[in-house]
Write an enzyme that holds these catalytic residues in place. Structure first.
Site, PDB file in Angstrom:
ATOM      1  CG  ASN A  45      35.757  33.746  32.727  1.00 20.36           C
ATOM      2  OD1 ASN A  45      34.809  33.629  33.489  1.00 20.36           O
ATOM      3  ND2 ASN A  45      36.989  33.856  33.164  1.00 20.36           N
ATOM      4  CD  GLU A  47      40.685  30.994  33.022  1.00 19.28           C
ATOM      5  OE1 GLU A  47      41.270  30.180  33.741  1.00 19.28           O
ATOM      6  OE2 GLU A  47      40.765  32.234  33.190  1.00 19.28           O
ATOM      7  CB  ALA A  49      44.858  22.779  29.859  1.00 15.53           C
ATOM      8  CD  GLU A  58      33.549  40.537  28.119  1.00 12.03           C
ATOM      9  OE1 GLU A  58      33.932  39.354  28.204  1.00 12.03           O
ATOM     10  OE2 GLU A  58      34.190  41.484  28.587  1.00 12.03           O
ATOM     11  CB  CYS A  89      39.937  41.511  26.201  1.00 15.51           C
ATOM     12  SG  CYS A  89      39.120  40.399  25.056  1.00 15.51           S
ATOM     13  CB  CYS A  92      35.358  41.143  24.193  1.00 15.17           C
ATOM     14  SG  CYS A  92      35.505  39.425  24.710  1.00 15.17           S
TER      15      CYS A  92
HETATM   16  N1  THU Z   1      38.072  37.707  30.486  1.00 23.42           N
HETATM   17  C1  THU Z   1      36.770  37.848  30.134  1.00 23.42           C
HETATM   18  O1  THU Z   1      35.949  36.946  30.356  1.00 23.42           O
HETATM   19  N2  THU Z   1      36.389  39.001  29.525  1.00 23.42           N
HETATM   20  C2  THU Z   1      37.234  40.024  29.224  1.00 23.42           C
HETATM   21  O2  THU Z   1      36.843  40.953  28.528  1.00 23.42           O
HETATM   22  C3  THU Z   1      38.587  40.027  29.765  1.00 23.42           C
HETATM   23  C4  THU Z   1      39.090  38.696  30.216  1.00 23.42           C
HETATM   24  C5  THU Z   1      38.497  36.446  31.126  1.00 23.42           C
HETATM   25  C6  THU Z   1      39.285  35.561  30.229  1.00 23.42           C
HETATM   26  C7  THU Z   1      40.104  34.773  31.214  1.00 23.42           C
HETATM   27  O3  THU Z   1      39.379  33.617  31.597  1.00 23.42           O
HETATM   28  C8  THU Z   1      40.234  35.670  32.426  1.00 23.42           C
HETATM   29  O4  THU Z   1      39.304  36.716  32.241  1.00 23.42           O
HETATM   30  C9  THU Z   1      41.630  36.249  32.582  1.00 23.42           C
HETATM   31  O5  THU Z   1      42.062  36.831  31.420  1.00 23.42           O
END
Ligand code: THU
Length: 133
Positions: A45, A47, A49, A58, A89, A92
């Protein structure tokens, strides 16, 4: 998927958590995507700001694979630094089913503790557009 390949995939997902950029949530997610040709693409993942620009592990793995010309997928393993399993999520799930409607989703706690689902079970009655012939 045999045991040797699933262990390799699980290990790759655990490893890919290391490259997660998650300074805001502290949730480090790793994914490893197995193509039908045996290749594995890792993703983590990322992120931002401006939070809504975050990319999940994913979709990072799928994007890497697809932009390298892959279109046939068998399984994805997903792990994180959280105590419990991380489920993909909704965004995804929709993204993954676009490319692999029979995908095996392996949720990983450790090399020995994991559980598997089919993508259709995680996203029943998914939205799709039938291509006109
Ligand atoms: N996140 C994922 O990488 N995959 C998912 O399916 C759920 C959420 C990450 C996104 C974000 O950086 C962190 O988890 C919190 O939501």
């Amino acid at each position: 998927m045999n045991t040797e390949i699933s262990l390799k995939l699980i290990k790759a997902s655990l490893k890919s958590r290391e490259n997660s950029y998650a300074p805001y949530s502290g949730i480090h997610v790793g994914a490893a995507l197995l193509c039908s040709n045996g290749k594995i693409y890792k993703g983590s993942n990322i992120e931002c700001a401006s939070f809504s620009l975050t990319i999940c592990a994913e979709r990072a793995a799928f994007s890497k694979a697809i932009t390298e010309g892959e279109l046939n997928f068998e399984a994805i393993a997903i792990s994180s630094n959280q105590e419990d399993y991380i489920f993909p999520c909704g965004a995804c799930r929709q993204f993954m089913i676009e490319f692999a409607d029979d995908l095996t989703v392996v949720l990983v706690k450790s090399e020995k503790e994991y559980k598997t689902f089919k993508i259709k079970k995680l996203l029943p009655n998914n939205f799709s557009i039938k291509q006109k012939k």
